[in-house]
Write a protein that holds these residues in place. Structure first.
Motif, PDB file in Angstrom:
ATOM      1  N   MET A 206     108.494  66.654  73.187  1.00  0.00           N
ATOM      2  CA  MET A 206     109.536  65.931  72.438  1.00  0.00           C
ATOM      3  C   MET A 206     110.914  66.390  72.908  1.00  0.00           C
ATOM      4  O   MET A 206     111.822  65.585  73.113  1.00  0.00           O
ATOM      5  N   LYS A 207     111.051  67.707  73.119  1.00  0.00           N
ATOM      6  CA  LYS A 207     112.361  68.241  73.533  1.00  0.00           C
ATOM      7  C   LYS A 207     112.648  67.933  75.005  1.00  0.00           C
ATOM      8  O   LYS A 207     113.783  67.651  75.384  1.00  0.00           O
ATOM      9  N   LEU A 208     111.609  68.040  75.828  1.00  0.00           N
ATOM     10  CA  LEU A 208     111.804  67.856  77.274  1.00  0.00           C
ATOM     11  C   LEU A 208     112.000  66.386  77.637  1.00  0.00           C
ATOM     12  O   LEU A 208     112.913  66.039  78.400  1.00  0.00           O
ATOM     13  N   TYR A 209     111.143  65.532  77.097  1.00  0.00           N
ATOM     14  CA  TYR A 209     111.157  64.131  77.530  1.00  0.00           C
ATOM     15  C   TYR A 209     111.813  63.183  76.509  1.00  0.00           C
ATOM     16  O   TYR A 209     112.786  62.501  76.831  1.00  0.00           O
ATOM     17  N   VAL A 210     111.266  63.161  75.296  1.00  0.00           N
ATOM     18  CA  VAL A 210     111.704  62.137  74.332  1.00  0.00           C
ATOM     19  C   VAL A 210     113.193  62.279  74.014  1.00  0.00           C
ATOM     20  O   VAL A 210     113.936  61.286  74.014  1.00  0.00           O
ATOM     21  N   ALA A 211     113.648  63.506  73.824  1.00  0.00           N
ATOM     22  CA  ALA A 211     115.057  63.717  73.471  1.00  0.00           C
ATOM     23  C   ALA A 211     116.001  63.290  74.605  1.00  0.00           C
ATOM     24  O   ALA A 211     117.199  63.105  74.376  1.00  0.00           O
ATOM     25  N   ASN A 212     115.468  63.109  75.804  1.00  0.00           N
ATOM     26  CA  ASN A 212     116.340  62.808  76.949  1.00  0.00           C
ATOM     27  C   ASN A 212     116.084  61.448  77.587  1.00  0.00           C
ATOM     28  O   ASN A 212     116.582  61.157  78.672  1.00  0.00           O
TER      29      ASN A 212
ATOM     30  N   ASN B 290     103.638  67.098  70.028  1.00  0.00           N
ATOM     31  CA  ASN B 290     103.900  68.121  71.043  1.00  0.00           C
ATOM     32  C   ASN B 290     105.412  68.412  71.075  1.00  0.00           C
ATOM     33  O   ASN B 290     106.204  67.654  71.638  1.00  0.00           O
ATOM     34  N   ASP B 291     105.784  69.515  70.457  1.00  0.00           N
ATOM     35  CA  ASP B 291     107.194  69.843  70.296  1.00  0.00           C
ATOM     36  C   ASP B 291     107.904  70.002  71.659  1.00  0.00           C
ATOM     37  O   ASP B 291     109.038  69.539  71.845  1.00  0.00           O
ATOM     38  N   TYR B 292     107.204  70.618  72.609  1.00  0.00           N
ATOM     39  CA  TYR B 292     107.798  70.854  73.931  1.00  0.00           C
ATOM     40  C   TYR B 292     108.097  69.513  74.626  1.00  0.00           C
ATOM     41  O   TYR B 292     109.181  69.301  75.159  1.00  0.00           O
TER      42      TYR B 292
ATOM     43  N   SER C 100     119.676  70.787  80.774  1.00  0.00           N
ATOM     44  CA  SER C 100     120.148  71.836  79.854  1.00  0.00           C
ATOM     45  C   SER C 100     118.999  72.376  79.005  1.00  0.00           C
ATOM     46  O   SER C 100     118.989  73.561  78.663  1.00  0.00           O
ATOM     47  N   PHE C 101     117.998  71.528  78.710  1.00  0.00           N
ATOM     48  CA  PHE C 101     116.832  72.050  77.995  1.00  0.00           C
ATOM     49  C   PHE C 101     116.122  73.106  78.849  1.00  0.00           C
ATOM     50  O   PHE C 101     115.714  74.169  78.366  1.00  0.00           O
TER      51      PHE C 101
END
Ligand SMILES: NC(=O)c1ccc[n+]([C@@H]2O[C@H](COP(=O)([O-])OP(=O)(O)OC[C@H]3O[C@@H](n4cnc5c(N)ncnc54)[C@H](O)[C@@H]3O)[C@@H](O)[C@H]2O)c1
Length: 467
Positions: free
Chosen positions: A277-283, A273-275, A76-77
């Motif tokens: 964090m959203k792509l990998y860490v958040a998931n 690295n915001d990208y 979904s990201f």
């Protein structure tokens, strides 16, 4: 250096200038309708190179009809990042059945490519696969068989070929400027950031990446096959893991929460690295994929230094090496020919320094801000066995793999109108040959013997690359 004749950048044939001649058979035909595209693998490469930037540059030619990944969070990201509204799927077959794409793009973990390439072709799509085509010889044969059986097209995305320096080397060799090539020395240096990064995640596990001899060196082996214009026949290699993995006194969990963060030279702060964090860490919660994993993990089982000797069907001999903990990132390459020699390199720190000094010393003396406007270039030295040496400057494009990513996509999506005189376009045979060389090298290290390419699949090496 005194006999060298330094050519002005403006006076040479630029790398892209030979991209003008008959059309490639690998470009997808440009039709009135938009091509229906599905993408499997929404990690870092898929949604960027084969997602957002594809939509930005080829919006009038394509539409995304489905995205697939095993990680629903990354999926979904990716949809949001790409700005598309197509359905997303965690089940590949369901996506293929429901969306019926004409083109399937495969950007998953290397060892899974074969599954999607084969199924994709069987379900009626032409396939664009990221390199490496796959990771072992059995999967490679499956792909070749499926392509034959289904009559679909498979294109492997060797973006390095399209880089300006590499294209210029091909052009010079094609013009026979150093006579018949007899041997090549090719050495690639990955630095302590980029090289180390392969050991943080799945690339460090042989069953997922096939080792860097397949994952990374297949780029370089493809270049060699293309430049030498012949097939490899026999390979002997050495390799060892002696820097990363178990070769350290301490190891932690992930960098983010590591107790050794202050004394590990390889500490990497993903939180900056915001990208990522959203792509990998958040998931991470969905599948446990830790992007900033410890590169001292005991499970790492690939080589971190590799040396490969290759004999080609046209008798060219190659010495290749790959290093993963160099202080700088760069390469050196030399072609020995019957009439002369071609030397080139990229990003060697002392040459970068020298280029500033030599090319701009005078300008800098005259102009305070000259350095900011400097036009960057790569260098090739052509030396005649009994004559002069010439320096050839090749305009350099930073980012997107030397401009290769963009030119590769142009050729695929505007294929009908883009000529291909240097044969940049790569199909399944090229994809196979590049990985077979890496697979043979891996086997050679494991078994302590020379390995013949013809042992691996039904492809027979050919003096002129199977044409
Ligand atoms: N040509 C180049 O220069 C270049 C550069 C970077 C990456 N690549 C290639 O692109 C591919 C992807 O690399 P990346 O850096 O994006 O990796 P990544 O780990 O960021 O992404 C891979 C994605 O594949 C998904 N995946 C894994 N197994 C799957 C399965 N069975 N079904 C569906 N999805 C699955 C993962 O969940 C992940 O989201 C690799 O093959 C890599 O070699 C090529």
């Amino acid at each position: 250096m005194k006999r060298r004749n330094f050519l002005k950048t403006s006076g040479i044939v630029t790398a892209g200038s030979l991209l003008m001649a008959p059309s490639t058979s690998f470009g997808f035909p440009v039709t009135a309708d938009k091509k229906r595209i599905a993408l499997v693998g929404t990690g870092s490469r898929g949604p960027t190179m084969w997602g957002k930037s594809l939509l930005e540059d080829y919006n009038e030619l394509i539409e995304f009809v489905g995205l697939c990944d095993i990680n629903p969070g990354r999926l979904s990201f990716a949809r949001e990042f790409m700005g598309v509204s197509c359905p997303v799927f965690t089940d590949f077959t369901e996506m293929m059945v429901k969306t019926k794409p004409e083109i399937l793009i495969v950007t998953t973990v290397d060892a899974t490519h074969d599954e999607f390439i084969v199924k994709g072709m069987e379900m009626g799509a032409d396939v664009i696969s990221e390199k490496p085509m796959t990771t072992d010889e059995v999967k490679c044969q499956r792909i070749l068989d499926a392509e034959k059986k289904t009559g679909r097209k498979l294109r492997v995305t060797f973006n390095y070929r399209y880089g300006t320096l590499f294209t210029k080397i091909k052009e010079i060799l094609t013009e026979n400027r150093i006579g018949r090539v007899t041997s090549v020395d090719f050495h690639w240096y990955l630095n302590t950031f980029h090289g180390a990064d392969y050991f943080r995640r799945w690339h460090g596990i042989r069953s997922k990446s096939g080792t860097l001899l397949v994952h990374k060196a297949s780029h370089h082996f493809d270049l060699l096959n293309w430049w030498i214009d012949s097939d490899p026949v026999e390979v002997h290699a050495y390799g060892k893991l002696e820097h990363y993995g178990r070769n350290n006194d301490f190891r932690g969990n992930k960098c983010r929460s590591c107790q050794y963060a202050t004394n590990c030279k390889f500490f990497w702060d993903i939180t900056k690295n915001d990208y990522y964090m959203k792509l990998y860490v958040a998931n991470e919660n969905h599948d446990g994929y830790i992007r900033d994993n410890c590169l001292w993990r005991e499970e790492i089982d690939i080589f971190d230094k590799m040396a490969v000797q290759v004999k080609y069907a046209n008798d060219v001999q190659v010495s290749y090496s790959l290093t993963t903990y160099s202080p700088y990132e760069g390469l050196t390459i030399a072609f020995n020919g019957m009439n002369g020699r071609l030397d080139s390199w990229q990003d060697l720190p002392w040459r970068e320094q020298d280029k500033v000094n030599q090319a701009e010393r005078h300008v800098k003396e005259m102009e305070q801000n000259a350095g900011e406007n400097r036009e960057d270039f790569d260098e090739i030295v052509l030396s005649d066995n009994f004559g002069a040496s010439q320096m050839v400057h090749v305009p350099k494009i930073r980012g997107g793999h030397g401009g290769g990513d963009r030119r590769l996509k142009d050729q695929i999506f505007r294929g009908e109108s883009i000529p291909d005189p240097l044969h940049h376009a790569a199909g399944s045979r090229d994809g196979a040959m590049s990985i077979l060389l890496g697979i043979a090298a891996r086997k050679s290290i494991d078994e302590g013997r020379s390995v013949r390419i013809e042992e691996l699949t039904d492809i027979k090496p050919h003096v002129t690359r199977g044409r």
